[in-house]
Structure formats: C-alpha cells, structure tokens
Design a protein around this motif. Structure first.
Motif, PDB file in Angstrom:
ATOM      1  N   GLY A   1      38.989  49.467  28.697  1.00 49.10           N
ATOM      2  CA  GLY A   1      38.272  48.797  27.218  1.00 49.10           C
ATOM      3  C   GLY A   1      37.342  47.670  27.174  1.00 49.10           C
ATOM      4  O   GLY A   1      37.151  47.113  26.379  1.00 49.10           O
ATOM      5  N   SER A   2      37.055  47.303  28.336  1.00 46.89           N
ATOM      6  CA  SER A   2      36.255  45.988  28.739  1.00 46.89           C
ATOM      7  C   SER A   2      34.787  46.676  28.796  1.00 46.89           C
ATOM      8  O   SER A   2      34.550  47.837  29.105  1.00 46.89           O
ATOM      9  N   SER A   3      34.032  45.626  28.617  1.00 46.48           N
ATOM     10  CA  SER A   3      32.446  46.023  29.086  1.00 46.48           C
ATOM     11  C   SER A   3      31.894  45.522  30.395  1.00 46.48           C
ATOM     12  O   SER A   3      32.587  44.767  31.012  1.00 46.48           O
ATOM     13  N   LEU A   4      31.143  46.199  30.907  1.00 42.39           N
ATOM     14  CA  LEU A   4      30.730  45.843  32.121  1.00 42.39           C
ATOM     15  C   LEU A   4      30.206  44.329  32.308  1.00 42.39           C
ATOM     16  O   LEU A   4      29.949  43.691  33.240  1.00 42.39           O
ATOM     17  N   ASP A   5      29.546  43.934  31.029  1.00 40.42           N
ATOM     18  CA  ASP A   5      29.177  42.319  31.185  1.00 40.42           C
ATOM     19  C   ASP A   5      30.425  41.442  31.511  1.00 40.42           C
ATOM     20  O   ASP A   5      30.009  40.241  31.990  1.00 40.42           O
ATOM     21  N   ALA A   6      31.389  41.799  31.415  1.00 37.95           N
ATOM     22  CA  ALA A   6      32.635  41.126  31.491  1.00 37.95           C
ATOM     23  C   ALA A   6      32.917  40.874  33.140  1.00 37.95           C
ATOM     24  O   ALA A   6      33.429  39.810  33.676  1.00 37.95           O
ATOM     25  N   LEU A   7      32.422  41.696  33.866  1.00 33.40           N
ATOM     26  CA  LEU A   7      32.440  41.763  35.382  1.00 33.40           C
ATOM     27  C   LEU A   7      31.777  40.612  36.012  1.00 33.40           C
ATOM     28  O   LEU A   7      31.719  40.387  37.098  1.00 33.40           O
ATOM     29  N   TRP A   8      30.546  40.276  35.273  1.00 35.80           N
ATOM     30  CA  TRP A   8      29.606  39.271  35.777  1.00 35.80           C
ATOM     31  C   TRP A   8      30.059  37.934  35.191  1.00 35.80           C
ATOM     32  O   TRP A   8      29.699  37.634  34.047  1.00 35.80           O
ATOM     33  N   ASN A   9      30.298  36.962  36.091  1.00 38.00           N
ATOM     34  CA  ASN A   9      30.232  35.549  35.786  1.00 38.00           C
ATOM     35  C   ASN A   9      29.800  34.699  36.865  1.00 38.00           C
ATOM     36  O   ASN A   9      30.369  34.849  37.884  1.00 38.00           O
ATOM     37  N   PRO A  10      28.541  34.020  36.709  1.00 38.00           N
ATOM     38  CA  PRO A  10      28.061  33.161  37.653  1.00 38.00           C
ATOM     39  C   PRO A  10      28.975  32.203  38.329  1.00 38.00           C
ATOM     40  O   PRO A  10      28.748  31.947  39.420  1.00 38.00           O
TER      41      PRO A  10
ATOM     42  N   THR B   1      42.289  33.704  47.890  1.00 36.10           N
ATOM     43  CA  THR B   1      42.820  32.320  47.483  1.00 36.10           C
ATOM     44  C   THR B   1      41.493  31.587  46.712  1.00 36.10           C
ATOM     45  O   THR B   1      41.750  30.981  45.665  1.00 36.10           O
ATOM     46  N   LEU B   2      40.431  32.002  47.116  1.00 44.66           N
ATOM     47  CA  LEU B   2      39.514  31.339  46.315  1.00 44.66           C
ATOM     48  C   LEU B   2      39.219  31.968  44.856  1.00 44.66           C
ATOM     49  O   LEU B   2      38.646  31.190  43.931  1.00 44.66           O
ATOM     50  N   GLY B   3      39.694  33.120  44.900  1.00 42.98           N
ATOM     51  CA  GLY B   3      39.687  33.671  43.324  1.00 42.98           C
ATOM     52  C   GLY B   3      40.607  32.950  42.805  1.00 42.98           C
ATOM     53  O   GLY B   3      40.380  32.879  41.330  1.00 42.98           O
ATOM     54  N   ILE B   4      41.666  32.644  43.193  1.00 43.31           N
ATOM     55  CA  ILE B   4      42.899  32.151  42.565  1.00 43.31           C
ATOM     56  C   ILE B   4      42.221  30.570  41.965  1.00 43.31           C
ATOM     57  O   ILE B   4      42.476  30.177  40.927  1.00 43.31           O
ATOM     58  N   ILE B   5      41.473  29.824  42.987  1.00 44.37           N
ATOM     59  CA  ILE B   5      41.145  28.790  42.550  1.00 44.37           C
ATOM     60  C   ILE B   5      39.952  28.862  41.366  1.00 44.37           C
ATOM     61  O   ILE B   5      40.078  28.039  40.686  1.00 44.37           O
ATOM     62  N   GLY B   6      39.288  29.843  41.561  1.00 44.60           N
ATOM     63  CA  GLY B   6      38.335  30.016  40.423  1.00 44.60           C
ATOM     64  C   GLY B   6      39.033  30.402  39.184  1.00 44.60           C
ATOM     65  O   GLY B   6      38.457  29.763  37.986  1.00 44.60           O
ATOM     66  N   ALA B   7      40.188  31.033  39.246  1.00 50.52           N
ATOM     67  CA  ALA B   7      40.711  31.284  38.043  1.00 50.52           C
ATOM     68  C   ALA B   7      41.536  30.119  37.305  1.00 50.52           C
ATOM     69  O   ALA B   7      41.331  29.817  35.866  1.00 50.52           O
ATOM     70  N   VAL B   8      41.993  29.216  38.169  1.00 49.41           N
ATOM     71  CA  VAL B   8      42.636  27.997  37.636  1.00 49.41           C
ATOM     72  C   VAL B   8      41.718  27.170  37.219  1.00 49.41           C
ATOM     73  O   VAL B   8      41.612  26.430  36.088  1.00 49.41           O
ATOM     74  N   MET B   9      40.349  27.096  37.570  1.00 46.40           N
ATOM     75  CA  MET B   9      39.305  26.354  37.292  1.00 46.40           C
ATOM     76  C   MET B   9      38.698  26.641  35.931  1.00 46.40           C
ATOM     77  O   MET B   9      38.389  26.012  34.994  1.00 46.40           O
ATOM     78  N   GLY B  10      38.831  27.969  35.650  1.00 44.64           N
ATOM     79  CA  GLY B  10      38.301  28.730  34.590  1.00 44.64           C
ATOM     80  C   GLY B  10      39.471  28.319  33.401  1.00 44.64           C
ATOM     81  O   GLY B  10      39.155  27.898  32.269  1.00 44.64           O
ATOM     82  N   LEU B  11      40.913  28.398  33.602  1.00 48.30           N
ATOM     83  CA  LEU B  11      41.710  28.111  32.744  1.00 48.30           C
ATOM     84  C   LEU B  11      41.678  26.761  32.280  1.00 48.30           C
ATOM     85  O   LEU B  11      42.104  26.186  31.333  1.00 48.30           O
ATOM     86  N   MET B  12      41.416  25.899  33.339  1.00 46.65           N
ATOM     87  CA  MET B  12      41.202  24.359  33.040  1.00 46.65           C
ATOM     88  C   MET B  12      40.030  24.207  31.916  1.00 46.65           C
ATOM     89  O   MET B  12      40.311  23.418  31.014  1.00 46.65           O
ATOM     90  N   ALA B  13      39.122  24.765  32.001  1.00 50.23           N
ATOM     91  CA  ALA B  13      38.018  24.776  31.076  1.00 50.23           C
ATOM     92  C   ALA B  13      38.509  25.281  29.835  1.00 50.23           C
ATOM     93  O   ALA B  13      37.996  24.808  28.831  1.00 50.23           O
TER      94      ALA B  13
ATOM     95  N   VAL C   1      37.938  36.628  36.153  1.00 54.86           N
ATOM     96  CA  VAL C   1      36.888  37.405  36.884  1.00 54.86           C
ATOM     97  C   VAL C   1      37.118  37.026  38.324  1.00 54.86           C
ATOM     98  O   VAL C   1      36.657  37.726  39.200  1.00 54.86           O
ATOM     99  N   ALA C   2      37.136  35.697  38.458  1.00 54.47           N
ATOM    100  CA  ALA C   2      37.330  35.354  39.884  1.00 54.47           C
ATOM    101  C   ALA C   2      38.116  35.816  40.644  1.00 54.47           C
ATOM    102  O   ALA C   2      38.073  36.133  41.913  1.00 54.47           O
ATOM    103  N   THR C   3      39.390  36.047  40.025  1.00 53.80           N
ATOM    104  CA  THR C   3      40.655  36.769  40.736  1.00 53.80           C
ATOM    105  C   THR C   3      40.234  38.109  41.088  1.00 53.80           C
ATOM    106  O   THR C   3      40.493  38.565  42.096  1.00 53.80           O
TER     107      THR C   3
END
Length: 246
Positions: A24-33, A155-167, A187-189
C-alpha cells in the motif's frame, strides 16, 4: 551470458517494487537521497578503508563474471590434454610448440611452454601450483569485497534509520511531519538489507563458486601436463583425469 543470473537480478528489483506496492505504499517512498548517501556511499567508504585500490579494481572487473561466466568444461579440457599427449608421443615434446601460440589462456600456454622446454615433472608442478595459488588468492580477495559490502550495508542501513528517527524526534511538535519522517527513516534499512541480501552476498557466493571451478580446471591441467612430462600413456592420463570430473 548467464540468463539465470540476469533473471535473478531483475527479480530482486521486482520483489522490492511489487512488495512496496502490495503493502500500500508508493514507489516515491522508496527514494530517499539521505538514505542513499548513508548506505551506498557509506558502504563504499568502508570498502575503501579496508581494501587496496588494486583489489577494488579487480573486484569491479570480476562483476562481469557473474553475468558472463567463463566456460568450465572439464571433459573438453581432458580431451585436449589427451590430444597433447598423443602429439608428444608421435612428434616429441617439441611437437606441442604450435599449441602454445594458439592457446588464449596464459596459464595453459605457460604450462605448455614449460613442457616444451623439457622441464622436470615436479618442477612443472611446482611452478604452476604457485601460479594457481596466487591467482586463486587474488580472485578470492576480489570476491571478499562483495562479501564485506554485504556485511557493512545492513549496519549502515541501521545507522541511517537511527539518524532519520533523530530528525523525527526533533519535529515532535509538528505531527504532520511524523509519518513521513518515520517512513523515510526506515528506507535506509531497506537499502542496507536489500543491498546485502539480494545483491552483494549472492554475488560473492557466485564468484567463489566460479573461482572454485576455475581452480579445479587448472588442477586438471597441471596433473595432465605433469603426466605428459612423465611419458604416461594417453589412455592412462585420460583415466586418471576422469576422476576430477566425477
């Protein structure tokens, strides 16, 4: 061209895209610079720190082997070795000299040259085994680059997720941004886990399999050339080498 590997790569992309739509998500949700930078460039940075430049360059060249693998036909190689043995019995070892120039594989041509030069059987084995071990070590180092990328990227995906949650936590006062921010964080995960399990680790395993097959082919060649140098009967050589095929 290996059609199965191509289908597997295409299917990996299809799984992610179709799975996203079915959820139920959109393809735009898969893109995150930001997630892309953290996972892909972060994985590259880790590989640059770990590996020598020549190893990375060789690993990139080896990627083509996954989709255009070298042909490994032990039966054909054994047939050629038996043919060389028959030539050497009729014309002597010098009769193999024309085969050297016609041989595209440097490893095979080197072995034939050692044979034509009248090298002792154990000397021929020693020289070729050193070449074999060196080439195998270089190729395995290239395959390990993809294996390590498969370890680093989740591991870097988890780092990206944590940084996103911080924001997201910094924008708790604005509820309208929470849903989008949390989705972007994960998305990073997705990038990290998908990169590892759909591409890097399978690619590393495939390359190791191809390297093992190439090593086995060269072991057959070494045994065959040493047998020719010892003056063994062509039928005996063929019978001995058939054990590798089994």
């Amino acid at each position: 061209m290996d059609l199965i590997s191509i289908i597997g790569t295409i299917l990996a992309f299809v799984v992610i895209i179709v799975g996203t739509i079915l959820k139920g998500s959109s393809l735009d949700a898969l893109w995150n610079p930001a997630a892309f930078v953290i996972v892909f460039l972060g994985t590259l940075a880790a590989l640059l720190v770990q590996n020598h430049g020549k190893v990375l360059k060789h690993a990139l060249k080896m990627m083509a082997m996954v989709y255009r693998p070298p042909q490994h036909r032990p039966a054909d190689l054994i047939s050629r070795i038996v043919g060389w043995s028959e030539i050497s019995r009729r014309q002597g070892l010098l009769g193999l000299e024309p085969q050297i120039e016609a041989e595209p594989d440097p490893f095979v041509s080197k072995g034939l040259q050692l044979l034509v030069d009248g090298g002792e059987p154990e000397a021929i084995r020693g020289v070729l085994e050193v070449d074999l071990e060196t080439r195998e070590a270089i190729d395995l180092a290239g395959a390990k680059v993809f294996e390590m990328a498969g370890i680093y990227s989740p591991t870097l995906g988890i780092i990206g997720a944590v940084m996103g949650l911080m924001a997201v936590m910094q924008n708790l006062a604005d509820p309208s941004k929470l849903g989008h921010g949390i989705a972007a964080a994960f998305v990073a995960t997705i990038y990290g886990v998908a990169l590892a399990n759909l591409f890097m680790l399978p690619m590393s395993a495939r390359l190791k399999s191809l390297i093992n097959k190439q090593t086995r082919m060269r072991e057959i060649l070494i045994e065959g050339l040493v047998s020719i140098a010892q003056g063994d009967n062509p039928r005996q050589i063929e019978s001995r080498l058939q054990g590798y095929v089994a």
